[in-house]
Design a protein around this motif. Structure first.
Motif, mmCIF file in Angstrom:
data_model
loop_
_atom_site.group_PDB
_atom_site.id
_atom_site.type_symbol
_atom_site.label_atom_id
_atom_site.label_comp_id
_atom_site.label_asym_id
_atom_site.label_seq_id
_atom_site.Cartn_x
_atom_site.Cartn_y
_atom_site.Cartn_z
ATOM 1 N N ALA A 289 1.037 -1.089 -0.056
ATOM 2 C CA ALA A 289 0.309 -0.407 -0.163
ATOM 3 C C ALA A 289 0.697 1.478 0.013
ATOM 4 N N GLU A 290 2.223 0.842 0.415
ATOM 5 C CA GLU A 290 3.107 2.556 0.368
ATOM 6 C C GLU A 290 3.755 2.252 -0.909
ATOM 7 N N GLY A 291 3.617 1.402 -2.091
ATOM 8 C CA GLY A 291 4.055 1.773 -3.005
ATOM 9 C C GLY A 291 5.556 0.986 -2.856
ATOM 10 N N LEU A 292 6.040 -0.024 -2.389
ATOM 11 C CA LEU A 292 7.121 -0.879 -2.652
ATOM 12 C C LEU A 292 6.153 -2.738 -2.928
ATOM 13 N N GLU A 293 6.270 -2.656 -3.914
ATOM 14 C CA GLU A 293 5.881 -4.241 -4.218
ATOM 15 C C GLU A 293 6.433 -4.834 -5.775
ATOM 16 N N ALA A 294 6.308 -5.771 -5.284
ATOM 17 C CA ALA A 294 7.047 -6.458 -5.972
ATOM 18 C C ALA A 294 6.973 -7.276 -7.928
ATOM 19 N N PRO A 295 7.594 -6.637 -8.995
ATOM 20 C CA PRO A 295 7.140 -6.396 -10.560
ATOM 21 C C PRO A 295 6.339 -8.047 -10.496
ATOM 22 N N ARG A 296 5.549 -8.038 -11.490
ATOM 23 C CA ARG A 296 5.179 -9.477 -12.185
ATOM 24 C C ARG A 296 6.067 -9.662 -13.251
ATOM 25 N N ALA A 297 6.585 -11.007 -12.139
ATOM 26 C CA ALA A 297 8.098 -11.617 -13.533
ATOM 27 C C ALA A 297 7.789 -11.950 -14.420
ATOM 28 N N PRO A 298 9.080 -12.008 -15.433
ATOM 29 C CA PRO A 298 8.194 -12.659 -17.077
ATOM 30 C C PRO A 298 7.970 -13.943 -17.248
ATOM 31 N N GLU A 299 7.541 -14.270 -18.280
ATOM 32 C CA GLU A 299 7.646 -15.704 -17.904
ATOM 33 C C GLU A 299 8.755 -16.423 -18.565
ATOM 34 N N SER A 300 9.446 -16.236 -19.022
ATOM 35 C CA SER A 300 10.875 -16.795 -19.253
ATOM 36 C C SER A 300 11.796 -17.061 -17.859
ATOM 37 N N ALA A 301 11.019 -16.041 -16.560
ATOM 38 C CA ALA A 301 12.202 -15.662 -15.197
ATOM 39 C C ALA A 301 11.519 -17.397 -14.444
ATOM 40 N N PHE A 302 11.286 -18.508 -15.198
ATOM 41 C CA PHE A 302 10.804 -19.464 -14.382
ATOM 42 C C PHE A 302 11.095 -20.791 -15.390
ATOM 43 N N ALA A 303 11.854 -20.280 -16.544
ATOM 44 C CA ALA A 303 13.083 -21.739 -17.157
ATOM 45 C C ALA A 303 13.587 -21.622 -16.294
ATOM 46 N N PRO A 304 14.313 -23.156 -16.020
ATOM 47 C CA PRO A 304 15.403 -23.158 -15.411
ATOM 48 C C PRO A 304 16.721 -22.726 -15.629
ATOM 49 N N VAL A 305 17.789 -23.124 -14.845
ATOM 50 C CA VAL A 305 18.780 -21.866 -15.746
ATOM 51 C C VAL A 305 19.885 -23.062 -15.354
ATOM 52 N N TRP A 306 20.920 -22.932 -16.132
ATOM 53 C CA TRP A 306 22.496 -23.524 -16.539
ATOM 54 C C TRP A 306 23.144 -21.807 -16.565
ATOM 55 N N CYS A 307 24.393 -22.171 -15.293
ATOM 56 C CA CYS A 307 24.866 -21.753 -14.665
ATOM 57 C C CYS A 307 26.783 -21.719 -15.344
ATOM 58 N N ALA A 308 27.139 -20.362 -16.535
ATOM 59 C CA ALA A 308 28.897 -21.511 -16.591
ATOM 60 C C ALA A 308 29.341 -21.271 -15.482
ATOM 61 N N TRP A 309 29.108 -20.921 -14.487
ATOM 62 C CA TRP A 309 30.731 -20.492 -12.986
ATOM 63 C C TRP A 309 31.039 -21.969 -13.163
ATOM 64 N N GLY A 310 30.509 -23.032 -12.793
ATOM 65 C CA GLY A 310 30.966 -24.234 -12.681
ATOM 66 C C GLY A 310 32.583 -24.470 -13.453
ATOM 67 N N TYR A 311 32.388 -23.217 -14.911
ATOM 68 C CA TYR A 311 34.195 -23.453 -16.065
ATOM 69 C C TYR A 311 34.891 -22.562 -15.416
ATOM 70 N N GLY A 312 34.107 -21.059 -13.905
ATOM 71 C CA GLY A 312 35.300 -20.911 -13.310
ATOM 72 C C GLY A 312 36.028 -18.965 -13.943
ATOM 73 N N ARG A 313 36.198 -18.137 -13.669
ATOM 74 C CA ARG A 313 36.859 -17.419 -14.358
ATOM 75 C C ARG A 313 37.828 -17.905 -15.718
ATOM 76 N N ASP A 314 37.542 -18.440 -15.693
ATOM 77 C CA ASP A 314 38.712 -19.118 -16.947
ATOM 78 C C ASP A 314 38.201 -19.500 -18.245
ATOM 79 N N PHE A 315 37.062 -19.838 -18.103
ATOM 80 C CA PHE A 315 35.883 -20.103 -18.696
ATOM 81 C C PHE A 315 36.799 -20.094 -20.686
ATOM 82 N N THR A 316 36.335 -21.328 -21.273
ATOM 83 C CA THR A 316 36.299 -20.575 -22.274
ATOM 84 C C THR A 316 34.987 -20.364 -23.048
ATOM 85 N N VAL A 317 34.880 -19.517 -24.323
ATOM 86 C CA VAL A 317 33.566 -19.747 -25.475
ATOM 87 C C VAL A 317 33.213 -21.217 -25.882
ATOM 88 N N LYS A 318 34.586 -21.847 -26.140
ATOM 89 C CA LYS A 318 34.042 -23.324 -26.360
ATOM 90 C C LYS A 318 33.452 -23.900 -25.696
#
Length: 702
Positions: A289-318
């Protein structure tokens, strides 16, 4: 509705307390006319409340809490002015006024103002109850110096109450950040004592949701503040010899000159049953009521996430591109390129050792991700400038400085904090976000770093701040500018805010499309943070379990899927990197055949039932006292239950079922467990670690 911005951490007002000017900085409900019947000195005290909670004042202005007509606490000095040599606790009651109110934001209610006197100090306590928030009292206190000498103030205390000991003891919730990344939800053992500051706990850890809670099996108390901007208050919670104590405190020192009035922040006190979920719901309702609320999440925000952090900072694009077909095959929808694509933190330039053609290669990279039918997301740690970065050399004016001119260090990267309330800083990151989304083709950004939750006051003279706290309050405004820029570049963009290991700052919520478990140290943190965030974010919000490799045993998708969170992983394939940024866990992060079968099964279950789109029913089970631990979600006419324990054999209660009979299925093991009647829905089960159940009305297809 936009939040109301209001200046000053500590309010000192010159002039008469009775004058309207002193009330102008209060919310409309508290600024209501004070006409009405008064109980003056010589009366028995005063009481204000609603059908659930009443707060009674004795003649010393001590209070006791009364719940549904029964006393809950003894008489206690709940509101006090703190001085260098002690606290002013006792005031002789001089008046009590009460009247109905109609507030444009919060609706109808009523307000009581109780007045007292102690020497040269006059005290007024304003209590406001709203019809739509039973058991939730908004409380503000004012102290006026009626004497001829100044009073040296060390701070103030509101809503200080002690609950008596009861069988089973107490549990607590703290919405404030601790540098050691402790649990938000904890049992209160002997000696438990947390200061729970909303200010900086260390150079890069601070802030949080301004709510603390203690509860027994039968009842609980929650306190906090309801200001629409960040306030560096404390919410101390401690175990006592006779029970548990909770309060809201300010430790800001000031001088209260003759004729001046100190007005505390708007604080609240709520009484509830069950765990911390119910008071967090009420807090969210008030702040919405004070004006602070979460936005409605886009549909894609519910897709499962794979993150490349397993390869660390020294990852290669390949490495990243070669993993895409496997991630897509398993059902993951997002590809997050994590730390390591950039030359440093601060300049945010593309590392041409990985992307030789610079921006052209980056556009090609995102195009290849989209060609797999997946969404590209980029990792950024804004407000951080590495030593040696060009931005630090060319724009040292962006830095946040303390009162001695010192830097605020970000420990993980050994970087320096930039001020979020300095317009050139805002402009720099707005331009970066527009480039990342609008030019490079990323569909989301992962903003990462513990320093993103809160910042210290800024004294940099180049910024010309009206007050050093501009930076503290301005962080939420910074995030709003970033969120707006991302969505202007792509209306379906996902802004993920991952303030590593901190307690999420509620005031940043309007600029957050997805919040992860944020480097959980255990599966318990995934689940307890999830329950907390679902109360604060609401239905159809996007809470991700963060990398499953951080959970117990490194494969506990059950703690994500069962509570309605989005699965996330950082697996490598077909082998681990030879240059990890962090020590690899036993067995590494590589997706073995056994892991692949498990990952595939959990992602399929998640996508089949999509529990984040259901209604998380957090009041049905108490996460502290109910054993086994339980969570419930209603979706598409069915009820889903997730139970967790190291080992369990016995009956579990299936709460929240409508009248009738239900068939129950173990979803993970794909086994029918029989039928239950809603009138006596206790189901015998045996499980290790978890069981995930679906209860559907008889005659309804599963």
């Amino acid at each position: 509705m936009r939040p109301i911005g209001r200046r000053t951490v500590l309010k000192l007002v010159a002039g008469s307390v009775a004058g309207g000017a002193a009330w102008l900085m209060l919310p409309k409900a508290l600024a209501a006319s004070r006409s009405g019947t008064a109980n003056v000195a010589g009366g028995p005290g005063a009481t204000a409340g609603d059908a659930v909670l009443a707060i009674a004042f004795d003649r010393r202005l001590h209070t006791r809490l009364v719940v549904r007509g029964k006393p809950l606490t003894p008489w206690q000095p709940s509101e006090s002015l703190l001085l260098a040599d002690g606290a002013v606790d006792d005031f002789v009651i001089t008046g009590h006024r009460e009247r109905p109110i109609a507030d444009a934001r919060h609706g109808n209610g009523h307000q009581a103002i109780v007045t007292g006197r102690s020497g040269q100090l006059e005290k007024e306590v304003a209590l406001t109850f709203f019809d739509d928030l039973p058991g939730f009292a908004v409380l503000q206190t004012r102290y006026r110096n009626l004497g001829s000498t100044a009073v040296q103030v060390a701070g103030w205390r509101n809503a200080a109450h002690e609950l008596a000991e009861a069988p089973g003891g107490f549990w607590s919730f703290s919405g404030t950040t601790h540098t050691d990344r402790r649990d938000w939800v904890q049992p209160m053992a002997a000696g438990f004592d947390q200061r729970n500051t909303l200010a900086m706990d260390s150079s890069d850890y601070g802030g949080g949701t301004p709510v603390a809670n203690i509860w027994r099996r039968d009842i609980g108390l929650a306190v906090g503040h309801v200001e629409p901007v960040v306030r560096p208050l404390d919410l101390p919670v401690r175990k006592t010899a006779g029970g548990a104590h909770i309060a809201v405190e300010s430790v800001q020192a000031s001088t209260l000159a003759p004729g001046q009035t100190l007005v505390t922040e708007r604080t609240f006190l709520a009484v509830h049953t069950g765990d911390h979920f119910a008071p967090l719901l009420q807090y969210r309702q008030y702040m919405q009521a004070e004006g602070l609320e979460a936005p409605r999440a886009p549909e894609s925000a519910f897709a499962p996430v794979w993150c490349a952090w397993g390869y660390g900072r020294d990852f290669t694009v390949k490495q990243v591109l070669d993993t895409l077909p496997k991630a897509r095959e398993l059902g993951f929808g997002w590809v997050v390129m994590d730390d390591g694509w950039q030359t440093n933190e601060g300049d945010w330039r593309i590392d041409k050792r990985k992307f030789p053609r610079g921006e052209a290669d980056m556009r090609d990279f995102t195009a290849k991700i989209r060609a797999e039918g997946m969404h590209p997301r980029l990792w950024i740690a804004p407000l951080a400038a590495d030593p040696g970065s060009d931005v630090l050399h060319d724009h040292p004016d962006m830095l946040l400085l303390d009162k001695d001119g010192g830097f605020q260090k970000i420990t993980w990267w050994n970087a320096l904090t930039q001020c979020p309330a300095y317009q050139p800083t805002v402009d720099f990151y707005v331009a970066l976000v527009k480039k990342v989304i609008g030019d490079w083709g990323f569909e989301g950004i992962k903003f990462d770093g513990q320093h993103l939750n809160a910042v210290a006051p800024c004294y940099n003279p180049a910024h010309k701040h009206a007050h050093p706290s501009d930076s503290v309050e301005g962080l939420a405004t910074f995030w709003q500018a970033i969120h707006r820029a991302a969505h202007e570049a792509n209306p379906r963009a996902v802004v993920e805010l991952c303030p590593c290991g901190t307690a999420f700052d509620f005031h940043n919520l309007p600029a957050t499309d997805q919040y992860p478990a944020s480097d959980p140290t255990s599966s318990w943190q995934v689940r307890s943070k999830g329950k907390s965030m679902k109360a604060l974010m609401g239905s159809l919000s996007s809470y991700a379990g963060d990398h499953v490799e951080l959970s117990d045993r490194g494969d506990d998708f059950a703690s994500t899927v069962g509570i309605g969170a989005i699965p996330s992983t950082k697996f490598t394939w077909p082998k681990d990197t030879e240059h990890p940024s962090e020590p690899l866990p036993p067995g590494g992060l590589v997706l073995t055949a056994e892991k692949e079968a498990l990952w595939r099964k959990w992602v399929a279950l998640y996508k089949q039932h999509m529990l984040p789109k259901g209604e998380y029913l957090g009041t049905l089970y108490d996460i502290g006292f109910d054993r086994p631990e339980a969570h419930a979600i209603a979706k598409d006419g069915a009820m889903y239950y997730a139970f967790y324990a190291d080992q369990f054999k016995g009956k579990v209660p299936l709460r929240g079922l409508g009248a009738g009979r239900y068939k129950v299925r173990d979803l993970f093991n794909d086994v029918d467990l029989g039928e239950v009647d809603a009138s006596e829905a206790n189901l015998p089960v045996a499980f290790r670690h978890f069981v995930l159940l679906q209860a559907t009305p008889l005659g309804t297809p599963a």
